[in-house]
Design an enzyme around this catalytic site. Structure first.
Site, PDB file in Angstrom:
ATOM      1  CG  ASP A  82      -2.020   0.964   1.209  1.00  0.00           C
ATOM      2  OD1 ASP A  82      -1.865   2.022   0.566  1.00  0.00           O
ATOM      3  OD2 ASP A  82      -3.060   0.700   1.849  1.00  0.00           O
ATOM      4  CG  ASP A  93      -4.336   5.577   0.272  1.00  0.00           C
ATOM      5  OD1 ASP A  93      -3.553   4.624   0.162  1.00  0.00           O
ATOM      6  OD2 ASP A  93      -5.139   5.723   1.230  1.00  0.00           O
ATOM      7  CG  HIS A 153      -9.567   6.876   3.600  1.00  0.00           C
ATOM      8  ND1 HIS A 153      -8.696   7.770   3.073  1.00  0.00           N
ATOM      9  CD2 HIS A 153      -9.038   5.642   3.352  1.00  0.00           C
ATOM     10  CE1 HIS A 153      -7.661   7.113   2.551  1.00  0.00           C
ATOM     11  NE2 HIS A 153      -7.844   5.814   2.697  1.00  0.00           N
ATOM     12  CG  HIS A 161      -7.800   7.640   7.281  1.00  0.00           C
ATOM     13  ND1 HIS A 161      -6.496   7.274   7.503  1.00  0.00           N
ATOM     14  CD2 HIS A 161      -8.331   6.644   6.546  1.00  0.00           C
ATOM     15  CE1 HIS A 161      -6.259   6.101   6.922  1.00  0.00           C
ATOM     16  NE2 HIS A 161      -7.358   5.699   6.341  1.00  0.00           N
ATOM     17  CD  GLU A 186      -8.013   1.657   2.189  1.00  0.00           C
ATOM     18  OE1 GLU A 186      -7.056   0.891   2.355  1.00  0.00           O
ATOM     19  OE2 GLU A 186      -8.004   2.835   2.560  1.00  0.00           O
ATOM     20  CD  GLU A 281      -6.129   2.710  -0.627  1.00  0.00           C
ATOM     21  OE1 GLU A 281      -5.103   2.119  -0.253  1.00  0.00           O
ATOM     22  OE2 GLU A 281      -6.660   3.644   0.014  1.00  0.00           O
TER      23      GLU A 281
END
Ligand code: MN
Ligand code: MN
Length: 299
Positions: A82, A93, A153, A161, A186, A281
């Site tokens: 990640d 992300d 998020h 977040h 994700e 993700e």
């Protein structure tokens, strides 16, 4: 917010993720993986938005390498990598699961399919709970289980977040996606034997500033300033401060900052039945007619 900033960072993160996907990591240590992937992000002109996570098998998330971490990838391992890039605090992300044991290909495919079906339904006004239902249905139809207590998020400048959650299961209520807001989706997937939840593990090797209040320890305050100047409120790893401080001293100072609640430490997240977990993700921005997936792979 400017979409261009997110798209620029997203392109870098996507390039690095695709490099990670095709590379054979067997025999490499998690230290080598994290350092190499972080350097690929920096080489392309972005900063790391957080330490690269290399979470193996039943560890779902939040493991990053310790300095010179010797844990080595075996050909039976399944690894979630990640990664986050940021330019001026605009974050991309994204994650990919690498696996060299064909037995777990289905698990990895389920995470990718769930992410794909979620992305194909996105536009302004879509309810987060409906995204969760699509993710859950896709995963269950493939014979697996979603992780219920992990979610996507919203993102804001310098904030990973940012308050809104995009669930991986159907849930009551929730919010609708806003135009020109960045989100990450994700899906995490485990086997039918999995509990479908994660719990906190003992290991904590990702940290972030909680408060910039002085600690009355000059050296600890110096470290806190260094963290603020280099990582802002974004997460960091011990590896990122051991160029300026000896590892032993860095650990001691970090412990002081944690005890004073100036810094927060995040535990690794482990599947409750210790079953393997796969993840995929993307970062995306909804619009009237659909979606800009900032981290989509280039054709
Ligand atoms: Mn991520
Ligand atoms: Mn995320």
């Amino acid at each position: 917010m400017t979409i261009e900033n997110y798209v620029k960072t997203g392109k870098i993160a996507a390039e690095v993720r695709e490099m990670v996907r095709v590379k054979d990591w067997v025999g490499k240590t998690v230290y080598e993986i994290c350092e190499e992937v972080e350097n690929e992000i920096r080489k392309r002109g972005a900063k790391c938005a957080f330490p690269v996570n290399a979470s193996i098998n039943e560890i779902a998330a939040h493991y990053t390498a310790e300095p010179n971490d010797p844990i080595t990838i075996k050909d039976t391992d399944l690894v979630k990598i990640d990664l986050g890039a940021q330019i001026d605090g605009y974050i991309a992300d994204t994650a990919v699961t690498v696996c060299y044991d064909a037995q777990f290909d289905g698990l990895v495919q389920a995470a990718e399919e769930a992410l794909g079906s979620a992305m194909s339904m996105i536009k302004t006004g879509v309810k987060a709970s409906d995204i969760g239902r699509t993710i859950e249905t896709t995963i269950k139809q493939m014979g697996f289980k979603p992780i219920a207590n992990l979610s996507g998020h919203s993102l804001e400048q310098y904030t990973i977040h940012a308050g809104k959650s995009i669930p991986n299961i159907w849930s009551i209520g929730g919010f609708s996606l806003s135009e020109n807001t960045a989100y990450a989706c994700e899906p995490f997937v485990t086997t039918e034997q999995g509990g479908g939840f994660v719990r906190n593990g003992k290991i904590k090797n990702i940290f972030a500033i909680n408060s910039r209040k002085k600690t009355k320890n000059d050296e600890a305050d110096k470290l806190l300033n260094f963290i603020w100047e280099n990582f802002n409120m974004l997460p960091f790893a011990l590896r990122w401060i051991t160029k300026e401080w000896e590892e032993k001293e860095a650990r001691e100072l970090l412990d002081i900052l944690i005890k004073k609640k100036a810094v927060q430490a995040y535990p690794v997240l482990i599947e409750v039945n210790e079953q393997r977990v796969a993840q995929a993700e993307h970062t995306f921005i909804p619009n009237e007619s659909g979606v800009t997936v900032t981290t989509k792979a280039l054709e």
